[in-house]
Every structure is written in C-alpha cells, then in structure tokens.
Write an enzyme that holds these catalytic residues in place. Structure first.
Site, PDB file in Angstrom:
ATOM      1  N   GLY A   1       0.793  -1.148   0.060  1.00  0.00           N
ATOM      2  CA  GLY A   1       0.143   0.091  -0.014  1.00  0.00           C
ATOM      3  C   GLY A   1       0.978   1.117  -0.031  1.00  0.00           C
ATOM      4  O   GLY A   1       0.159   2.376  -0.353  1.00  0.00           O
TER       5      GLY A   1
ATOM      6  N   GLU B   1       5.186  -5.831   3.231  1.00  0.00           N
ATOM      7  CA  GLU B   1       5.022  -6.518   2.058  1.00  0.00           C
ATOM      8  C   GLU B   1       4.829  -5.686   0.708  1.00  0.00           C
ATOM      9  O   GLU B   1       4.066  -5.924   0.096  1.00  0.00           O
ATOM     10  CB  GLU B   1       3.747  -7.341   2.142  1.00  0.00           C
ATOM     11  CG  GLU B   1       3.822  -8.376   3.053  1.00  0.00           C
ATOM     12  CD  GLU B   1       2.320  -9.190   3.326  1.00  0.00           C
ATOM     13  OE1 GLU B   1       1.267  -8.790   2.645  1.00  0.00           O
ATOM     14  OE2 GLU B   1       2.191 -10.368   3.675  1.00  0.00           O
TER      15      GLU B   1
ATOM     16  N   GLY C   1       5.309  -3.835  -2.666  1.00  0.00           N
ATOM     17  CA  GLY C   1       5.470  -4.462  -3.954  1.00  0.00           C
ATOM     18  C   GLY C   1       5.838  -3.317  -4.880  1.00  0.00           C
ATOM     19  O   GLY C   1       7.036  -3.046  -5.359  1.00  0.00           O
ATOM     20  N   ARG C   2       4.820  -2.558  -4.933  1.00  0.00           N
ATOM     21  CA  ARG C   2       4.692  -1.295  -5.768  1.00  0.00           C
ATOM     22  C   ARG C   2       6.080  -0.182  -5.419  1.00  0.00           C
ATOM     23  O   ARG C   2       6.916   0.193  -6.250  1.00  0.00           O
ATOM     24  CB  ARG C   2       3.652  -0.376  -5.599  1.00  0.00           C
ATOM     25  CG  ARG C   2       3.356   0.681  -6.629  1.00  0.00           C
ATOM     26  CD  ARG C   2       2.112   1.171  -6.495  1.00  0.00           C
ATOM     27  NE  ARG C   2       0.874   0.532  -6.025  1.00  0.00           N
ATOM     28  CZ  ARG C   2      -0.017   0.022  -6.974  1.00  0.00           C
ATOM     29  NH1 ARG C   2       0.260   0.203  -8.272  1.00  0.00           N
ATOM     30  NH2 ARG C   2      -0.746  -0.765  -6.630  1.00  0.00           N
TER      31      ARG C   2
ATOM     32  N   ARG D   1      -2.613  -1.569 -16.734  1.00  0.00           N
ATOM     33  CA  ARG D   1      -3.154  -0.751 -15.686  1.00  0.00           C
ATOM     34  C   ARG D   1      -4.018   0.381 -16.259  1.00  0.00           C
ATOM     35  O   ARG D   1      -5.005   0.862 -16.057  1.00  0.00           O
ATOM     36  CB  ARG D   1      -2.028  -0.159 -14.714  1.00  0.00           C
ATOM     37  CG  ARG D   1      -1.453  -1.556 -13.831  1.00  0.00           C
ATOM     38  CD  ARG D   1      -0.352  -0.726 -12.854  1.00  0.00           C
ATOM     39  NE  ARG D   1      -1.092  -0.165 -12.061  1.00  0.00           N
ATOM     40  CZ  ARG D   1      -1.129   1.192 -11.615  1.00  0.00           C
ATOM     41  NH1 ARG D   1      -0.520   2.108 -12.695  1.00  0.00           N
ATOM     42  NH2 ARG D   1      -1.692   1.600 -10.738  1.00  0.00           N
TER      43      ARG D   1
ATOM     44  N   TYR E   1      -7.773   0.424 -15.049  1.00  0.00           N
ATOM     45  CA  TYR E   1      -8.108   1.196 -13.841  1.00  0.00           C
ATOM     46  C   TYR E   1      -8.132   2.801 -14.332  1.00  0.00           C
ATOM     47  O   TYR E   1      -8.468   3.544 -13.666  1.00  0.00           O
ATOM     48  CB  TYR E   1      -6.892   1.232 -12.776  1.00  0.00           C
ATOM     49  CG  TYR E   1      -6.555  -0.003 -12.151  1.00  0.00           C
ATOM     50  CD1 TYR E   1      -7.628  -0.816 -11.820  1.00  0.00           C
ATOM     51  CD2 TYR E   1      -5.272  -0.588 -12.344  1.00  0.00           C
ATOM     52  CE1 TYR E   1      -7.210  -2.068 -11.107  1.00  0.00           C
ATOM     53  CE2 TYR E   1      -4.944  -1.610 -11.787  1.00  0.00           C
ATOM     54  CZ  TYR E   1      -5.711  -2.417 -11.088  1.00  0.00           C
ATOM     55  OH  TYR E   1      -5.471  -3.600 -10.792  1.00  0.00           O
TER      56      TYR E   1
ATOM     57  N   CYS F   1      -8.089  -5.144 -30.133  1.00  0.00           N
ATOM     58  CA  CYS F   1      -9.264  -4.813 -30.656  1.00  0.00           C
ATOM     59  C   CYS F   1     -10.252  -4.450 -29.625  1.00  0.00           C
ATOM     60  O   CYS F   1     -11.286  -5.065 -29.116  1.00  0.00           O
ATOM     61  CB  CYS F   1      -9.869  -6.137 -31.242  1.00  0.00           C
ATOM     62  SG  CYS F   1      -8.718  -6.430 -32.634  1.00  0.00           S
ATOM     63  N   GLU F   2      -9.769  -3.428 -28.763  1.00  0.00           N
ATOM     64  CA  GLU F   2     -10.549  -2.819 -27.723  1.00  0.00           C
ATOM     65  C   GLU F   2     -10.328  -1.569 -27.568  1.00  0.00           C
ATOM     66  O   GLU F   2      -9.234  -1.323 -27.441  1.00  0.00           O
ATOM     67  CB  GLU F   2      -9.992  -3.560 -26.266  1.00  0.00           C
ATOM     68  CG  GLU F   2     -10.538  -5.035 -26.009  1.00  0.00           C
ATOM     69  CD  GLU F   2     -10.316  -5.391 -24.446  1.00  0.00           C
ATOM     70  OE1 GLU F   2     -11.380  -4.959 -23.894  1.00  0.00           O
ATOM     71  OE2 GLU F   2      -9.494  -5.957 -24.018  1.00  0.00           O
TER      72      GLU F   2
HETATM   73  C1  LIG Z   1      -0.774  -6.546  -3.653  1.00  0.00           C
HETATM   74  C2  LIG Z   1      -0.305  -6.962  -2.048  1.00  0.00           C
HETATM   75  C3  LIG Z   1       0.894  -6.716  -1.648  1.00  0.00           C
HETATM   76  C4  LIG Z   1       1.764  -5.595  -2.370  1.00  0.00           C
HETATM   77  O1  LIG Z   1       0.957  -4.315  -2.645  1.00  0.00           O
HETATM   78  P1  LIG Z   1       1.840  -2.856  -3.153  1.00  0.00           P
HETATM   79  O2  LIG Z   1       0.685  -1.977  -3.191  1.00  0.00           O
HETATM   80  O3  LIG Z   1       2.429  -3.519  -4.385  1.00  0.00           O
HETATM   81  O4  LIG Z   1       2.705  -2.555  -2.079  1.00  0.00           O
HETATM   82  C5  LIG Z   1       1.160  -6.759  -0.350  1.00  0.00           C
HETATM   83  N1  LIG Z   1       0.461  -7.675   0.369  1.00  0.00           N
HETATM   84  C6  LIG Z   1      -0.566  -8.299  -0.114  1.00  0.00           C
HETATM   85  C7  LIG Z   1      -1.338  -9.377   0.723  1.00  0.00           C
HETATM   86  C8  LIG Z   1      -0.989  -7.939  -1.292  1.00  0.00           C
HETATM   87  O5  LIG Z   1      -2.318  -8.582  -1.968  1.00  0.00           O
END
Ligand SMILES: *Cc1c(COP(=O)(O)O)cnc(C)c1O
Length: 422
Positions: A231, A273, A275-276, A311, A315, A342-343
C-alpha cells in the site's frame, strides 16, 4: 517532480538491436538504493523484514536482488511459492498472504514452512483439516471495516473489501489457534492501496499496535509480529511528491514507542510486504511508435499494447510517457497513445501533451516495474515481451525472453489431433 527515464534514446536503440521492442527494462541501481533505504528506515526495529510482494514482479532475478538485503517473499499462490523456493528463500523468509486459498496451496505453504497468514476465521478449520495440524507460528489478517482516511484526502474502503477478519473474529481466532497449539502470533492488514503520503504506514501501525496490545492482553497469545503489508505508493504523475521512506519508518517508530513499548511488547517485529514501492519506479516499458493516425483525434500507435501493461486499460491509471531523445522539446502536441488490441480501452494515454512524435521514436512508459509485466495477458494472441535488467555496471542482461508462438500454443501439446503450423 520532472520524471526522468533511467535510460537514454541511445541506450534504447542499442537494446532494441538485440531485443526487439516492446520490452521491459529494470534499473538495478535504483532498485538496490531503494531497498537499502527501506532497510535503513526500519533498522530501529530488530526483527524488521520486508517480504517483497512477488505478484508485483515475479522475476527470479528481481527476487534475488531483494534477497541480497535479507528480504523475504510475500506469496499468494502455488507458483509464487515455487518461485520463492527456487530462488532459495526458506520458510522463514516466505509469507503466504493469500485469500480464498485452495487446499493444495495451504499444503504446499505448510510443507515449505512458510508463515501462513489466514484471511478468514473459517480458514482455521480448513487449514487444520488440510495439513492435520496448526503451525506454531501463525498470522491473521485484520479488516476494521468502514473507510480508511488520511489528512490529504486519500482514502480507501476496507468495509467493501473481501479481505480479512473483523475484530471479534480475530480475537476468537487467536483463542482457537492457541488452543490448537499455535505459539507465535502475527497480525496483518492492507487497508489502502498506492498511498502517496508518509502518513499511511504510521496510521495503520497505530491501529494495529492498539489491536495487538488488546489481543495479547485478552487472549494471552504472544504477538511476535505486525505485518503492515503493502500500500505504500509511488508518484505516477509528475505533480505528486514521492513518499519519504525515512519519514515513514520514523512515524512507525513513534507509534511503536508510544503504544507497544509501554505495553511490554517492545520485542514485536515489524514486517512489510511492499511491491509497488520496491519495484514500480525502477521499471519502464519501452515501445516504438509504428503508426500515426489523424481522424477525430490524433493517434500514435505503438508496438506494445494493454496485454503488456494493463493498468491504464483497467484502472484508467496514469503512466507518464517520455519520448526518448525529446526530453527537452515542448509538449505541444496532444495524442492518444494506443496499442493494437481490438478494444478501445487499449490506450496508454488519452489526450496527453507530448512532443511531436515521429515514426520510429521510442516511448518510455514510466513506473511499470510493479504490477506491469506481471499483469500481462495473451488476449488477441499477443505475446508477452522480454524483460531486461540494466545492471549497475551499465550492461544489459536479458532476465526473461520474449514469448514465442510456441509458448502461446504450449497447452495444446498433449493433443495428438491438433498441430499448430506457421
Ligand atoms: C498486492 C499485495 C501486496 C503488495 O501491494 P503493493 O501495493 O504493491 O505494495 C502486499 N500484500 C498483499 C497481501 C497483497 O495482496
């Protein structure tokens, strides 16, 4: 803040000689500096660990970069678990944060000795029936309901989200899990996505620290970790201020000192956790302008499409675009930048001000390092691109080859009566 690509037109041209566009390219140096900053920002917490969200960028070479910082993997499926294991992550370094989990995935997660994060109260029974026991270390996902709001107006809607347990359920879950033999407990929550504010983690931490203090007091369970999950966002648009991970770490520390230390819970480990935040800014999708079209609007057709980067199409997400080599030219043209699906939603940009684009120009689509390649798909028979790593010494390494037609047809390989020909 002006968005500057981490490669030049010359570098793109050089790469394209060996690896035809479109391709993803990742900036190893940027990714490593950021990883080190994350580690530093939470160094005050002895057990801190980032578990990189594999779904954001499931490439073994990227996971190995994360491994160099003693980070772990956050997995949510069977194949993500396989990938983490194959990259040498042990159970302690794998968080299994899944939902609606199939039995065989729980079984495999348990076999690898991962930390299992239960999304629902009913998963206690489901897990016990599946693997025959309750692991000594276990985590539960929390959902407080309602809306999650921050002072800059950013909000999200946990009450509408399918994830996690209510407070009453998590209290009961701890009691039941303890009775079934669990010894070390964790709490996880993901309440707002892509937050571009230093306030999110500290605010979430405060809420979770208060919760775990109450849980430990009421149930006698030993809370070993609090997982702040993902997040933490990135500035996709040039007008956004990037998050300051040091300020975020400091905000979490303050909440920790105020709430957990006085509760005698100064040993709680902080997990993340992300990612982004770990990968997003350090990846770009490089694509070539191959068509221009003048009808009711001005269109530039490129050789990538939404199947490469989904994305914007799903979105309406903004991804900044730089026309390589034209960084300093005035953005005095207005284009829709489209792919070939084709969208009609297959547009990387709508009414975007850009410099005049010539056929053969390379476009760098920014912030595609997370939830970019990994969300790719094969609609219209489109094939996934290659992924390249721009290494710290400036050399380029292919870290995934482009798909070939054989890959697309591979699931017919067991049928004797189907032969795909060129
Ligand atoms: C998608 C997700 C993340 C990573 O989210 P980011 O926005 O990419 O940081 C971490 N934990 C869980 C359980 C997720 O589903």
């Amino acid at each position: 803040m002006k968005k500057i690509p981490f490669i030049t037109r010359e570098q793109a041209e050089e790469m394209a000689k060996t690896y035809p566009t479109p391709f993803y390219v990742y900036d190893e140096k940027g990714m490593r500096e950021n990883a080190a900053a994350v580690k530093e920002a939470f160094a005050w917490n002895r057990g801190f660990r980032e578990y990189f969200a594999v779904k954001a960028n499931p490439n073994p070479y990227i996971l190995k970069i994360m491994k160099d910082y003693d980070f772990g993997c956050d997995c949510s499926s069977y194949t993500e678990l396989m990938l983490a294991k194959s990259c040498g992550f042990d159970g302690e370094h794998i968080m299994f944060s899944s939902n609606d989990t199939p039995a065989e995935e729980f079984a495999y997660a348990a076999e690898l000795g991962t930390v299992i994060n239960l999304d629902d109260f009913t998963h206690i029974d489901f897990l016990e029936k599946t693997i025959g026991y309750i692991p000594e270390t276990i985590s539960c996902r929390f959902n407080p309901g309602g809306i999650f709001e921050m002072s800059n107006g950013i909000m999200d809607n946990p009450g509408d989200a399918k994830y996690g347990m209510t407070k009453e359920q998590i209290l009961e879950a701890f009691r039941v899990l303890k009775a079934k033999g669990a010894k070390e407990f964790g709490v996880h929550a993901f309440l707002a996505s892509n937050t571009v504010t230093n306030e999110y983690y500290p605010k979430l931490a405060r809420q979770l620290f208060e919760l775990v203090a109450e849980l430990q007091e009421k149930t006698g369970c030993h809370v070993a970790f609090v997982n702040l999950s993902g997040g933490v966002g990135i500035p996709y648009t040039p007008d956004q201020e990037p998050n300051d991970i040091r300020a975020i770490g400091e905000g979490v520390r303050e909440a920790f000192e105020e709430i957990l230390v006085p509760a005698g819970m100064g040993d709680v480990k902080i997990f993340a956790e992300m990612g982004r935040f770990m990968a997003g800014p350090y990846g770009g999708l490089v694509t070539k302008a191959i068509h221009e079209k003048h009808t009711y609007k001005e269109y530039i057709g490129v050789d990538a499409c939404a199947a490469n980067l989904m994305r914007p199409a799903i979105y309406g997400a903004y991804h900044h675009i730089t026309v390589l080599g034209k960084e300093d030219m005035p953005c005095d043209h207005i284009y829709d930048v489209t792919g070939s699906l084709c969208e009609n939603c297959d547009k990387f940009a709508v009414d975007r001000k850009l410099p005049e684009i010539a056929m053969g120009d390379y476009l760098f689509i920014h912030d595609a390092g997370a939830h970019g390649f990994s969300m790719g798909y094969n609609y219209n028979g489109k094939l996934r691109s290659a992924e390249l790593l721009l290494q710290e010494d400036g050399s380029v390494k292919m870290i995934r080859r482009a798909e070939r037609p054989e890959d697309y047809f591979a699931t017919f390989d067991c049928f004797d009566d189907i032969k795909i020909e060129r």
